[in-house]
Structure formats: C-alpha cells, structure tokens
Scaffold this motif. Structure first.
Motif, PDB file in Angstrom:
ATOM      1  N   GLY A 101       0.811  -1.206   0.000  1.00  0.00           N
ATOM      2  CA  GLY A 101       0.000   0.000   0.000  1.00  0.00           C
ATOM      3  C   GLY A 101       0.848   1.260   0.000  1.00  0.00           C
ATOM      4  N   ALA A 102       1.907   1.259   0.800  1.00  0.00           N
ATOM      5  CA  ALA A 102       2.793   2.422   0.840  1.00  0.00           C
ATOM      6  C   ALA A 102       3.545   2.585  -0.477  1.00  0.00           C
ATOM      7  N   LEU A 103       3.886   1.461  -1.133  1.00  0.00           N
ATOM      8  CA  LEU A 103       4.553   1.550  -2.432  1.00  0.00           C
ATOM      9  C   LEU A 103       3.637   2.214  -3.451  1.00  0.00           C
ATOM     10  N   ALA A 104       2.360   1.854  -3.440  1.00  0.00           N
ATOM     11  CA  ALA A 104       1.409   2.489  -4.360  1.00  0.00           C
ATOM     12  C   ALA A 104       1.332   3.985  -4.103  1.00  0.00           C
ATOM     13  N   ALA A 224      -2.636   1.506  -8.665  1.00  0.00           N
ATOM     14  CA  ALA A 224      -2.924   0.095  -8.371  1.00  0.00           C
ATOM     15  C   ALA A 224      -2.307  -0.744  -9.479  1.00  0.00           C
ATOM     16  N   SER A 225      -2.259  -2.051  -9.281  1.00  0.00           N
ATOM     17  CA  SER A 225      -1.603  -2.911 -10.272  1.00  0.00           C
ATOM     18  C   SER A 225      -2.272  -4.273 -10.330  1.00  0.00           C
ATOM     19  N   ALA A 226      -2.002  -4.958 -11.436  1.00  0.00           N
ATOM     20  CA  ALA A 226      -2.457  -6.333 -11.632  1.00  0.00           C
ATOM     21  C   ALA A 226      -1.436  -7.027 -12.519  1.00  0.00           C
ATOM     22  N   LEU A 420      -9.853   2.337  -6.744  1.00  0.00           N
ATOM     23  CA  LEU A 420      -9.090   1.801  -7.872  1.00  0.00           C
ATOM     24  C   LEU A 420      -8.664   0.359  -7.639  1.00  0.00           C
ATOM     25  N   ASP A 421      -8.368  -0.020  -6.389  1.00  0.00           N
ATOM     26  CA  ASP A 421      -7.978  -1.412  -6.106  1.00  0.00           C
ATOM     27  C   ASP A 421      -9.057  -2.395  -6.537  1.00  0.00           C
ATOM     28  N   ARG A 422     -10.316  -2.000  -6.349  1.00  0.00           N
ATOM     29  CA  ARG A 422     -11.423  -2.881  -6.753  1.00  0.00           C
ATOM     30  C   ARG A 422     -11.412  -3.091  -8.263  1.00  0.00           C
ATOM     31  N   LEU A 423     -11.150  -2.016  -9.000  1.00  0.00           N
ATOM     32  CA  LEU A 423     -11.072  -2.133 -10.454  1.00  0.00           C
ATOM     33  C   LEU A 423      -9.892  -3.012 -10.865  1.00  0.00           C
ATOM     34  N   ALA A 424      -8.732  -2.810 -10.225  1.00  0.00           N
ATOM     35  CA  ALA A 424      -7.549  -3.616 -10.547  1.00  0.00           C
ATOM     36  C   ALA A 424      -7.781  -5.090 -10.241  1.00  0.00           C
ATOM     37  N   ASP A 425      -8.435  -5.390  -9.122  1.00  0.00           N
ATOM     38  CA  ASP A 425      -8.701  -6.787  -8.758  1.00  0.00           C
ATOM     39  C   ASP A 425      -9.616  -7.463  -9.771  1.00  0.00           C
ATOM     40  N   GLY A 426     -10.415  -6.675 -10.469  1.00  0.00           N
ATOM     41  CA  GLY A 426     -11.320  -7.254 -11.454  1.00  0.00           C
ATOM     42  C   GLY A 426     -10.611  -7.819 -12.669  1.00  0.00           C
TER      43      GLY A 426
END
Length: 441
Positions: A101-104, A224-226, A420-426
């Motif tokens: 989280g801190a890296l993001a 965020a990332s995936a 945004l994390d929710r979108l990335a997790d998708g």
C-alpha cells in the motif's frame, strides 16, 4: 561526452505533449522495477556510478530543452554541459520498509512530483527496502522525451542488464522536426489519410453521455496494479478464435473489470470508447529511437456484454477491422500533416480528439525485454508501467511484459476513482472467469 553541439528541434508532436502539462496534469510515464530481495539494500552510489559510465554519449538522455524562438515548436534539445547523475538518481524518502500500500502511494507521489525543466527530463527514485526485502526503482520520464517503446529500448543502454548481452550501442540522434520536405508531402499525406473509407466514422464518432471516469482532474493520484500470465492470455485468445491477440484479450478483460466496477457502484454498464496507442517506431530503432512516434485506434469496449467470450469476440472484430483498414497509419499521417497547420487549428482539433466526449480512457500495451533483466546483478522480478491521466479523464491503464508476465499499472484521479484497487482486482478475476467459461482448467 560530446559538446553542446547544434540544438535538435523539438518535434511538434512532442511539443504538443509538453503543452498538455498544466495545472494538476503531469506529462510523465513511470517504469517501476521490483528487484529481488537480498541481505542488503540496493547500493545507490554504485547505481549512480554505473549509470554515469553507461550514459557516456547517450545524448538524448543527457540533453535539456532550450528556448529556440525561430523553430515551429519554439524549443530544441541541447546537450546539458553540466549534466550530473546525482541530480537524476535519488533515494525516495520513506520511514522504514515499504509495504504494498505504501509503495502504491510512493508511485502516486512520484508521478506528481514535477521534473526540473532546466535539466534532462527524467529521474530515477530508489526505494531501498520493501516490506518483503526487495527493492524498487521508479524511472520517471517526461512523455515529450520518449514514448513507451523508446524507453524500453533505452533501458538496457544504461539502467538494466540483459544477462549474456552487453549494453546496447549509443542511441542515435533524433531526426529533425518536420520542415521543408514535409511541407511538400503534407498534402499527399492528408489526401491518403482521408482516403481510407470510413476512417472518420470508425475512429472519430463522438460519445454521447460521459462515462463515470470523466470529470475535472485534481492534484491527487492513486495507483494500483495487476498481473497476468502471457501464455494464458495467448491460449485463451486462441481458444476463442485463431486471430485473437493478447492485446484483444487484455482489452476484453479490462472491459469485464470495468463492468464489475460499475455494477459495484450501481452505475449503468454501457460501452466505453477507449484510446489504444499504436507505435509507429521503425523496427529495430535504427532510424529514430527517440521522441514519440505514436498513433492510436479508438475501440468501443463492450462493457454492457455479460458473456466474457462474447466480449473477446467483439473486441477482436473491432481491432481487426481497424488493422485491416490501416487506421493507425492513416491517423499518424493525418496528424503529421496537421502539425504544419496554424496553431489555432491544432489547438481546436486537439480539444476535440482528446476530450471526454471522444473517449473514456487510454489503455496501452508495450512489449518489454525479451528475457530476464538485472540491476547491479540483482534479478528484476517485476516491471510495471504507469502513465499520467489526460485532462478530464480519470483513469489510465498501461501494460508491459517481462519474463512471461504482463504487468498492468493503473493510475487514476483519487476523487474520480477512489476505489481503484477494486477495479484492478477485477482484471485477474475476469481472466479466471474467461478461463472457466472456455473450460480451460
């Protein structure tokens, strides 16, 4: 290192990108390298020394912009005779090891930190210790200096090493900005571009009704990332149809992720028109590997479609039609021709083409290194790309490949896309859904 030399004109396309940086918008792109865990932190002094040696004669990366009133762009690149690697490689301040989280948050903050316009427009921020013992390097480049493919070609020249290969030869100088010869061919290029049947209908039909991603962009970003396996994306695409590409599958799973995100918000799941950059860089980079040589396609993502297989088919049909009609090449020729038009014409066209009524978000995909890479003999385990959002566009998605993985970076305006994390997790969830639907195990 060479002397100051004759300034190289800033191309009009690159000047346009530079001019987009205003208010809260930054014209930056980031490449984030995650380096394997070792017993010690990444030695920044050693990194600086290695880069300083390898940057000898890498002129595009040691040049700064200087005012040049007699040029169309009013700017030119000239050797920074006071170039100092210490001004470009820094340790990003943190309080102890950095978790995901801190890296993001670090990535978002680095995106928004302005580059010094009096120096070459890039820097590297080192995060020496992550929570799992790894290190991270955030390589920030102003987009007016280089597009995604240019950055990937420059990486092995002075930042990373490809085991078994030496650093590449010096990067060739930029070609001059459009001048007299271009004026002679401008009319022919424009006629050729407009001659493609249906180009304007396919690419420039406006979107009626703004997407939830549209709005005034503020100064706060969220990252965020995936990640997805390349071989799986390829196999899933071929299971749908032989001509389906990895990028088709990427666009389709992003459409599915957007659908999930909109449903969670209770928003309508209507189609979204996306801008897909297409590189016009010559193969091998022998001609001109600096600056931007990008075109684009506009593709409507079938967000309203509930069937993941049907989404892939719809995207593949749309991209296939545009490739067969050579739309990206036509748009590139058109933009090159219009670079010679009066400034008010360029400004008005830019306002239309880049507006939220034209497209909802930008999704790019750049091929990364073909094999493993190292920084100071430490294996790079991940390579993400993040790009700044455009004015009135709340989201940008960028992907880059490395060692069989596609690493996807999402950058958004925090107010417009706080989840945004929710979108990335998708994205990986949609890959799994497509796998299940196709019975691929």
């Amino acid at each position: 290192m060479t002397g100051s030399g004759t300034p190289t004109p800033l191309r009009m396309e690159d000047a346009r990108i530079l001019a987009l940086e205003s208010g809260p918008i930054r014209g930056h792109t980031l490449k984030v390298l995650t380096v394997e865990a070792t017993d010690s932190e990444l030695p920044v002094a050693e990194l600086r020394a290695q880069m300083a040696e390898r940057l000898q004669n890498q002129r595009p990366w040691t040049e700064r912009l200087v005012p040049t009133p007699n040029l169309p762009s009013k700017l030119a690149w000239q050797e920074d005779t006071e170039f100092d690697i210490g001004r470009h490689v820094h340790v990003w301040p943190t309080e102890g090891p950095v978790d995901s989280g801190a890296l993001a948050r670090c990535i978002s903050d680095i995106m928004m930190a302005p580059l010094d316009r009096s120096r070459p427009l890039w820097r590297i921020d080192v995060i020496p210790r992550l929570g799992d013992g790894r290190s991270a390097l955030v390589w920030k480049v102003h987009h007016c200096m280089a597009d995604g493919l240019t950055i990937m070609r420059a990486g092995p020249r002075f930042l990373w090493t490809e085991p078994g290969r030496t650093a590449s030869e010096p990067e060739p100088r930029r070609r001059s900005a459009p001048g007299g010869p271009a004026q002679v061919t401008a009319g022919a290029r424009l006629a050729r571009a407009l001659g493609y049947r249906g180009l304007m209908t396919r690419e420039f039909s406006r979107v009626w009704g703004l997407s939830p991603l549209a709005g005034e962009v503020g100064p706060d970003r969220i990252a965020a990332s995936a990640q997805c396996r390349l071989d799986e994306l390829r196999a899933l695409g071929k299971a749908v149809a032989p001509a389906v590409t990895i990028n088709d599958v990427l666009l389709a799973v992003v459409a599915g992720a957007l659908r999930r995100w909109l449903e969670a918000r209770g928003a309508p799941t209507k189609s979204m028109k996306v801008q897909v950059p297409v590189s016009m860089q010559p193969k091998g980079g022998a001609d001109d590997s600096a600056g931007n040589r990008d075109s684009f396609l506009f593709v409507r993502l079938p967000v309203a479609e509930s069937d993941p297989v049907a989404r892939v088919r719809a995207v593949a049909r749309a991209t296939g039609l545009r490739k067969n009609r050579h739309d990206a090449r036509a748009i590139y020729a058109l933009r090159e021709s219009l670079s010679l038009a009066p400034s008010w014409v360029r400004h008005n066209l830019q306002h239309v083409v880049e507006g939220p009524h034209e497209y909802s978000l930008n999704i790019s995909n750049v091929p990364g290194p073909r094999g493993p890479i190292q920084v100071l003999d430490r294996h790079v385990e991940a390579l993400y790309s993040f790009a700044e959002v455009a004015p009135s566009h709340g989201l940008r998605i960028a992907a880059v490949s490395l060692e069989g993985w596609l690493f996807i970076g999402l950058m958004a305006d925090r107010r417009l896309v706080p989840d945004l994390d929710r979108l990335a997790d998708g994205i990986p969830a949609e890959v799994a859904e497509l796998r299940t639907r196709l019975g691929a195990g």
